[in-house]
Design an enzyme around this catalytic site. Structure first.
Site, mmCIF file in Angstrom:
data_model
loop_
_atom_site.group_PDB
_atom_site.id
_atom_site.type_symbol
_atom_site.label_atom_id
_atom_site.label_comp_id
_atom_site.label_asym_id
_atom_site.label_seq_id
_atom_site.Cartn_x
_atom_site.Cartn_y
_atom_site.Cartn_z
ATOM 1 N N ARG B 142 -9.748 18.136 -22.926
ATOM 2 C CA ARG B 142 -10.798 17.679 -23.847
ATOM 3 C C ARG B 142 -12.162 18.246 -23.475
ATOM 4 O O ARG B 142 -13.048 18.311 -24.319
ATOM 5 C CB ARG B 142 -10.797 16.148 -23.935
ATOM 6 N N GLU B 179 -3.617 8.089 -9.311
ATOM 7 C CA GLU B 179 -3.221 6.740 -8.916
ATOM 8 C C GLU B 179 -1.928 6.810 -8.100
ATOM 9 O O GLU B 179 -1.782 6.182 -7.060
ATOM 10 C CB GLU B 179 -3.031 5.883 -10.171
#
Lengths: 192, 255
Positions: B142, B179
């Site tokens: 993006r 994560e």
């Protein structure tokens, strides 16, 4: 069609664009002469010329959507969309578009298949769309893009690419849609 | 076709949803029991307002040493550029994507709003034009949407920072933590020169892990990272702190 055959014959900008594209031999595998547009993006003037040529072509064609194919289509599409006052719609690899309703269109790779996705409802039916990608090779990805857009009732006016072969699989059109290409791929002299 | 999962979430952000001020046009309201009322018609340029977006527009960039003074004061938002609220309304929030508890900030709806998209780019260009920035680095994918228009407008190069094995030719890479596990970011050798002044662009900063990897990549080759710029910040995830002394500029802050 090539830009040079369509009003831009001898335009020095096309040579500058072609010269700014780097050819990387044998990427991603032996025998492929990869046309690397990242060097074009480093050349501010040549990058501006690229956008200007597409903008000049599409500005008065009543285009309301530029659809860009992930990821290199994202590098060219938004600038064109902004300049002509069109929306930008990303056509993405699977599972990237969040939420809502997403439609998918599969297409063939040399080995296996891949998929392009788009948000349903991003484009109301009847809107005029240009599909943009950096390069057209076999036309598989662009064909999938055209099918996706037509499934939601959009009118694909043309496919625009910076680089492309003179004929894609022996055709000058893709799914019946015209192709507009700025430059041909280059080989490196003296390379195997 | 996929449909959004409707799951109740105990995520604290979810429970802060504001239900005041119905905007014009059509609106999606959260249900009190945690469900979600889907749009009843096809996807208009939505006005999803889940929370009060705060504008963070610190004073214009001076030299790099202004970075500390430029840190936005989140608590006091006296002025807001009028373009900001339209930009913020144009961003769609998707609950529970990519997994339960995450409120995904979807900028694709911003790209469908030609004025708001134009304003987004203009706000960045106004800030960075004339500041001797020669490189705009955009993070896949993006960042590729916002970076090139900014680069073109300010006369800079655009450098894509990519996932592994996408860039042809010689690359340098930087590993960073996710994560669970790690990922890698790559940049072309020779794309940038030591001493150049660079911006890094992405649509959103969360934990700041990706932006930190991009900063390290550029600094390894001697580039001065002047600022990181994002459309959206999720301040609860403390990305700003993770950037350390690198300034961060965002248009909307979602908390």
């Amino acid at each position: 069609m090539f830009a040079a055959e369509n009003g831009l014959k001898g335009d020095p900008r096309l040579q500058a664009i072609s010269d700014a594209i780097r050819v990387v031999p044998h990427f991603p595998k032996q025998g492929i002469m990869f046309q690397d547009i990242t060097t074009l993006l480093l050349d501010h003037k040549a990058f501006q010329h690229t956008i200007d040529i597409f903008v000049d072509r599409y500005r008065d064609m009543d285009i309301s959507v530029i659809a860009g194919v992930e990821a290199r289509g994202f590098m060219f599409g938004p600038s064109i969309a902004l300049a002509i006052g069109a929306k930008f719609v990303p056509l993405r690899k699977p599972k990237k578009l969040p939420g809502g309703e997403v439609i998918a269109e599969a297409y063939e790779l040399e080995y296996g298949t891949d998929c392009l996705e788009m948000h349903v409802g991003a484009i109301p039916p009847g809107e005029r769309v240009i599909v943009i990608d950096d390069l057209v090779a076999t036309g598989g990805t662009l064909s999938a893009a055209i099918r996706l857009l037509e499934r939601v009732g959009a009118e694909v006016v043309e496919c625009a690419c910076v680089i492309g072969l003179r004929e894609v699989k022996g055709q000058r059109r893709l799914n019946g849609k015209p192709l507009y290409i700025l430059v041909e791929p280059r080989e490196i002299d003296g390379c195997c | 076709m996929r449909r959004a999962l409707i799951l109740y979430s105990s995520n604290p952000i979810y429970s802060q949803l504001s239900t005041t001020r119905a905007p014009p046009g059509y609106v999606v309201f959260p249900k009190r029991d945690g469900g979600w009322i889907p749009p009843s018609s096809s996807y208009q340029p939505p006005v999803f307002r889940m929370r009060n977006y705060k504008c963070t527009l610190p004073p214009p960039l001076g030299s790099a040493s202004d970075s500390v003074a430029n840190r936005p004061k989140m608590a006091s938002q006296d002025e807001q550029d009028p373009r900001i609220s339209k930009i913020s309304s144009a961003i769609r929030v998707i609950p529970n994507f990519p997994k339960p508890g995450i409120m995904f900030q979807d900028i694709t709806t911003l790209l469908l709003d030609t004025k708001a998209f134009r304003d987004t780019i203009d706000l960045f260009v106004e800030r960075y034009r004339g500041k001797d920035i020669s490189v705009v680095a955009g993070i896949e994918a993006r960042g590729f949407i916002f970076g090139p228009p900014i680069a073109l407008a300010i006369g800079a190069k655009f450098v894509p920072m990519r996932k592994p094995n996408k860039l042809p030719g010689e690359v340098i890479s930087e590993e960073y933590s996710l994560e669970y596990g790690t990922d890698k970011m790559e940049m072309h050798v020779g794309a940038v020169q030591a001493g150049e002044r660079a911006l890094i662009i992405d649509d959103l900063i969360a934990t700041g892990g990706t932006l930190c990897a991009a900063i390290r990549l550029l600094e390894r080759v001697g580039v001065q990272v002047v600022e990181c710029a994002c459309v959206i910040e999720l301040p609860e995830l403390k990305g700003r702190e993770r950037l350390g002394d690198k300034p961060l500029f965002v248009l909307v802050s979602s908390d």
